[in-house]
Design a protein around this motif. Structure first.
Motif, PDB file in Angstrom:
ATOM      1  N   GLN A  23      24.646 129.251  43.466  1.00  0.00           N
ATOM      2  CA  GLN A  23      23.627 129.145  44.515  1.00  0.00           C
ATOM      3  C   GLN A  23      22.272 129.633  44.013  1.00  0.00           C
ATOM      4  O   GLN A  23      21.238 129.046  44.324  1.00  0.00           O
ATOM      5  N   ASP A  77      30.272 131.558  42.869  1.00  0.00           N
ATOM      6  CA  ASP A  77      29.475 130.766  43.814  1.00  0.00           C
ATOM      7  C   ASP A  77      28.074 131.336  44.014  1.00  0.00           C
ATOM      8  O   ASP A  77      27.119 130.593  44.197  1.00  0.00           O
ATOM      9  N   LYS A 128      20.799 126.943  41.859  1.00  0.00           N
ATOM     10  CA  LYS A 128      20.341 125.814  42.675  1.00  0.00           C
ATOM     11  C   LYS A 128      19.023 126.138  43.368  1.00  0.00           C
ATOM     12  O   LYS A 128      18.117 125.295  43.448  1.00  0.00           O
ATOM     13  N   LYS A 129      18.886 127.372  43.853  1.00  0.00           N
ATOM     14  CA  LYS A 129      17.628 127.783  44.490  1.00  0.00           C
ATOM     15  C   LYS A 129      16.491 127.799  43.471  1.00  0.00           C
ATOM     16  O   LYS A 129      15.370 127.389  43.766  1.00  0.00           O
TER      17      LYS A 129
END
Length: 71
Positions: free
Chosen positions: A45, A41, A48-49
């Motif tokens: 993340q 995860d 995605k950032k």
């Protein structure tokens, strides 16, 4: 009198194209990782950032071109 430096529009457009390709690649990678059970995860993340940061940079560069045209 305020003098705004001009930009090299071709260089900026080239950079936008590079970033759009990176954004597209990140989008595909994120979609693939979401389908993998047990994916990290934290890594998801982070990607995605990065994707959001790339999109923000694209928008800023497009605004820079638009601003330079109006000046």
């Amino acid at each position: 009198m305020h003098i705004t430096p001009t930009i090299d529009e071709n260089a900026v457009r080239t950079r936008i194209a590079e970033l759009e390709a990176e954004h597209h690649g990140l989008n595909g990678l994120i979609a693939k990782l979401c389908d993998i059970p047990g994916v990290n995860d934290f890594e998801l993340q982070r990607l995605k950032k990065r994707k959001l940061k790339v999109k923000d940079t694209i928008l800023l560069l497009k605004l820079q071109i638009d601003h330079d045209r109006r000046a």
